[in-house]
Write a protein that holds these residues in place. Structure first.
Motif, mmCIF file in Angstrom:
data_model
loop_
_atom_site.group_PDB
_atom_site.id
_atom_site.type_symbol
_atom_site.label_atom_id
_atom_site.label_comp_id
_atom_site.label_asym_id
_atom_site.label_seq_id
_atom_site.Cartn_x
_atom_site.Cartn_y
_atom_site.Cartn_z
ATOM 1 N N ALA A 209 0.843 -1.205 0.000
ATOM 2 C CA ALA A 209 0.000 0.000 0.000
ATOM 3 C C ALA A 209 0.877 1.253 0.000
ATOM 4 C CB ALA A 209 -0.908 -0.003 1.229
ATOM 5 N N PHE A 210 1.970 1.208 0.727
ATOM 6 C CA PHE A 210 2.831 2.388 0.836
ATOM 7 C C PHE A 210 3.379 2.800 -0.528
ATOM 8 C CE2 PHE A 210 6.521 4.919 1.710
ATOM 9 C CZ PHE A 210 6.124 5.690 2.775
ATOM 10 N N GLN A 211 3.890 1.807 -1.292
ATOM 11 C CA GLN A 211 4.469 2.157 -2.596
ATOM 12 C C GLN A 211 3.371 2.519 -3.600
ATOM 13 O OE1 GLN A 211 7.858 2.615 -3.218
ATOM 14 N NE2 GLN A 211 7.090 3.556 -5.086
ATOM 15 N N LEU A 212 2.228 1.870 -3.481
ATOM 16 C CA LEU A 212 1.101 2.213 -4.361
ATOM 17 C C LEU A 212 0.702 3.677 -4.135
ATOM 18 C CD1 LEU A 212 -0.937 1.163 -6.445
ATOM 19 C CD2 LEU A 212 -2.323 0.284 -4.569
ATOM 20 N N ALA A 213 0.648 4.081 -2.860
ATOM 21 C CA ALA A 213 0.318 5.477 -2.537
ATOM 22 C C ALA A 213 1.417 6.409 -3.044
ATOM 23 C CB ALA A 213 0.137 5.643 -1.026
ATOM 24 N N ASP A 214 2.686 5.989 -2.912
ATOM 25 C CA ASP A 214 3.800 6.821 -3.397
ATOM 26 C C ASP A 214 3.680 7.023 -4.904
ATOM 27 O OD1 ASP A 214 6.567 8.022 -2.676
ATOM 28 O OD2 ASP A 214 7.009 6.765 -4.423
ATOM 29 N N ASP A 215 3.351 5.952 -5.625
ATOM 30 C CA ASP A 215 3.231 6.050 -7.083
ATOM 31 C C ASP A 215 2.031 6.911 -7.480
ATOM 32 O OD1 ASP A 215 5.411 4.384 -7.148
ATOM 33 O OD2 ASP A 215 4.265 2.571 -7.568
ATOM 34 N N LEU A 216 0.950 6.796 -6.691
ATOM 35 C CA LEU A 216 -0.235 7.615 -6.936
ATOM 36 C C LEU A 216 0.112 9.094 -6.703
ATOM 37 C CD1 LEU A 216 -3.287 7.466 -7.509
ATOM 38 C CD2 LEU A 216 -3.668 7.170 -5.075
ATOM 39 N N LEU A 217 0.818 9.364 -5.619
ATOM 40 C CA LEU A 217 1.201 10.746 -5.311
ATOM 41 C C LEU A 217 2.190 11.274 -6.353
ATOM 42 C CD1 LEU A 217 1.489 10.335 -1.435
ATOM 43 C CD2 LEU A 217 -0.160 11.793 -2.628
ATOM 44 N N ASP A 218 3.042 10.403 -6.871
ATOM 45 C CA ASP A 218 3.966 10.817 -7.930
ATOM 46 C C ASP A 218 3.179 11.278 -9.157
ATOM 47 O OD1 ASP A 218 6.992 10.695 -8.774
ATOM 48 O OD2 ASP A 218 5.911 9.818 -10.461
ATOM 49 N N LEU A 219 2.022 10.649 -9.374
ATOM 50 C CA LEU A 219 1.157 11.009 -10.502
ATOM 51 C C LEU A 219 0.334 12.262 -10.242
ATOM 52 C CD1 LEU A 219 -0.743 7.773 -11.721
ATOM 53 C CD2 LEU A 219 0.715 9.246 -13.111
ATOM 54 N N THR A 220 -0.129 12.419 -8.955
ATOM 55 C CA THR A 220 -1.181 13.405 -8.704
ATOM 56 C C THR A 220 -0.760 14.589 -7.834
ATOM 57 O OG1 THR A 220 -1.895 12.159 -6.761
ATOM 58 C CG2 THR A 220 -3.014 11.644 -8.806
ATOM 59 N N SER A 221 0.373 14.495 -7.117
ATOM 60 C CA SER A 221 0.732 15.564 -6.184
ATOM 61 C C SER A 221 1.804 16.485 -6.792
ATOM 62 C CB SER A 221 1.206 14.963 -4.855
ATOM 63 O OG SER A 221 1.336 15.971 -3.892
ATOM 64 N N ASP A 222 2.361 17.363 -5.956
ATOM 65 C CA ASP A 222 3.383 18.285 -6.449
ATOM 66 C C ASP A 222 4.577 18.333 -5.496
ATOM 67 O OD1 ASP A 222 2.882 20.504 -4.391
ATOM 68 O OD2 ASP A 222 0.889 20.135 -5.233
ATOM 69 N N ALA A 223 5.667 18.892 -5.982
ATOM 70 C CA ALA A 223 6.928 18.881 -5.222
ATOM 71 C C ALA A 223 6.808 19.660 -3.910
ATOM 72 C CB ALA A 223 8.052 19.462 -6.076
ATOM 73 N N GLN A 224 6.022 20.757 -3.937
ATOM 74 C CA GLN A 224 5.843 21.586 -2.743
ATOM 75 C C GLN A 224 5.242 20.748 -1.603
ATOM 76 O OE1 GLN A 224 6.489 24.878 -2.417
ATOM 77 N NE2 GLN A 224 5.588 25.098 -0.378
ATOM 78 N N THR A 225 4.199 19.978 -1.919
ATOM 79 C CA THR A 225 3.529 19.147 -0.915
ATOM 80 C C THR A 225 4.409 17.974 -0.494
ATOM 81 O OG1 THR A 225 1.537 19.621 -2.185
ATOM 82 C CG2 THR A 225 1.304 18.016 -0.437
ATOM 83 N N MET A 226 5.068 17.375 -1.458
ATOM 84 C CA MET A 226 5.789 16.126 -1.199
ATOM 85 C C MET A 226 7.199 16.350 -0.663
ATOM 86 S SD MET A 226 3.736 13.676 -1.967
ATOM 87 C CE MET A 226 4.757 12.219 -2.106
ATOM 88 N N GLY A 227 7.769 17.524 -0.917
ATOM 89 C CA GLY A 227 9.170 17.753 -0.504
ATOM 90 C C GLY A 227 10.151 16.996 -1.376
ATOM 91 N N LYS A 228 9.655 16.457 -2.490
ATOM 92 C CA LYS A 228 10.522 15.789 -3.474
ATOM 93 C C LYS A 228 9.846 15.931 -4.837
ATOM 94 C CE LYS A 228 8.430 11.169 -2.781
ATOM 95 N NZ LYS A 228 8.610 9.804 -2.264
ATOM 96 N N ALA A 229 10.623 15.743 -5.897
ATOM 97 C CA ALA A 229 10.062 15.928 -7.239
ATOM 98 C C ALA A 229 8.937 14.925 -7.487
ATOM 99 C CB ALA A 229 11.164 15.740 -8.276
ATOM 100 N N THR A 230 7.963 15.309 -8.288
ATOM 101 C CA THR A 230 6.903 14.372 -8.684
ATOM 102 C C THR A 230 6.932 14.226 -10.215
ATOM 103 O OG1 THR A 230 5.348 16.203 -8.738
ATOM 104 C CG2 THR A 230 5.360 14.878 -6.732
#
Ligand code: IPE
Ligand code: IPE
Ligand code: MG
Ligand code: MG
Ligand code: MG
Length: 305
Positions: free
Chosen positions: A227-248
């Motif tokens: 679940a953790f990596q699935l969420a990471d991959d989803l966030l890589d698709l849908t979130s932004d660097a400002q929120t994540m603190g890393k590139a998306t």
């Protein structure tokens, strides 16, 4: 059954972060330990940059809570948690290197090779990996010798060629090979799942729980690891660097197929709900004592950074 709210969980996670950071700060001291000759200043600074730079500290939390479930002492659990976080942070330092994902931003700050240089980042990773085993082997981790040895073996298997490092190799190959769904699940169970699974199993080992409990906790760890990596991959698709603190957007850019890109966001969210349910059900035998770990499973799937 007493419900744990997301805010109770977040308070517990922050408390864990504070405690494990204090432990890591003390371990990453400039003073050489017995058997060491010197701790080079720049290398130590790079290690500290890679470790004491924020981070959710989810893996340490899993160690602390699984330890609490099986009655292992918090002081010892904190050291095992610090060891696991050292390996996780090393994996991030190396994951960000130009030869791997080539990222400049991690936890909202420059990656270690940007703040220092590539050679120093490689050596900081090497030193953090080694330090993890030093921490558990040290008698200051107040657990019986056989428990420390079992922890070292399980952590070695989780971190090495058949675990995280092997998974990273398969993940890089996936940029060319385009693995099928089973292949993706397998590589994610290795690159991300293995360390999370160790975090959940660690408390059962430290608390000398039965084999059945250890296996149950490992299964719980596998479910939330996926679940953790699935969420990471989803966030890589849908979130932004400002929120994540890393590139998306990195996976798409690298041409890397993930479950989220293969099946879309709605499928990924439904899958996450299923994995949380599976994880929660596995904790049924522990009743209320498993509430914080159940909340951790929900956090893993619902997190926004
Ligand atoms: C990031 O892990 C790397 C993956 C396995 C996806 P985290 O999202 O736990 O990173 P930090 O420790 O909170 O920065
Ligand atoms: C990395 O996966 C997992 C590790 C073993 C470090 P990612 O490459 O997707 O992690 P992020 O997105 O850079 O944190
Ligand atoms: Mg990567
Ligand atoms: Mg990466
Ligand atoms: Mg990612």
């Amino acid at each position: 059954m007493l419900q744990i709210t997301q805010s109770d969980f977040e308070t517990a996670l922050r408390r864990c972060a504070r405690e494990v950071e204090a432990e890591l700060d003390a371990i990453l001291t400039a003073i050489p330990q017995s058997g060491e000759i010197e701790r080079p200043e720049k290398l130590l600074a790079a290690m500290r940059h890679g470790v004491l730079n924020g981070g959710k500290r989810l893996r340490p939390f899993l160690v602390l809570e699984s330890s609490a479930l099986f009655g292992a002492k918090r002081g010892a659990a904190l050291r095992v948690a610090a060891a696991l976080e050292c390996i996780h942070c090393y994996s991030l330092v190396h994951d960000d290197l130009p030869a791997m994902d080539d990222d400049d931003l991690r936890r909202g700050q420059p990656t270690v090779h940007k703040a220092f240089d590539e050679a120093t980042a490689i050596l900081a990773g090497d030193s953090l990996l080694t330090l993890a085993f030093d921490i558990i082997a040290d008698p200051a981790t107040e657990l019986p010798e056989d428990a420390r040895l079992k922890l070292i073996l399980a952590l070695s298997r989780a971190a090495g060629i058949g675990g995280m490092a092997g998974g990273q190799a398969l993940d890089l190959a996936a940029e060319q090979d385009a693995p099928d769904e089973a292949g993706i699940i397998r590589l994610q169970a290795m690159k991300t799942g293995a360390l999370i699974r160790f975090g959940c199993e660690a408390g059962a080992i430290a608390g000398k729980a039965s084999n059945a409990d250890r296996e149950r906790m490992a299964e719980f760890g596998s479910a939330i690891g996926l679940a953790f990596q699935l969420a990471d991959d989803l966030l890589d698709l849908t979130s932004d660097a400002q929120t994540m603190g890393k590139a998306t957007g990195k996976d798409q850019q690298a041409g890397k197929a993930t479950l989220a890109s293969l099946h879309g966001s709605d499928w990924a969210r439904a899958q996450l709900r299923g994995l949380v349910k599976q994880a929660e059900d596995l904790l049924a035998p522990y009743g209320e004592a498993g509430n914080l770990l159940r909340a951790a499973a929900r956090f893993v799937a619902e997190r926004s950074s």
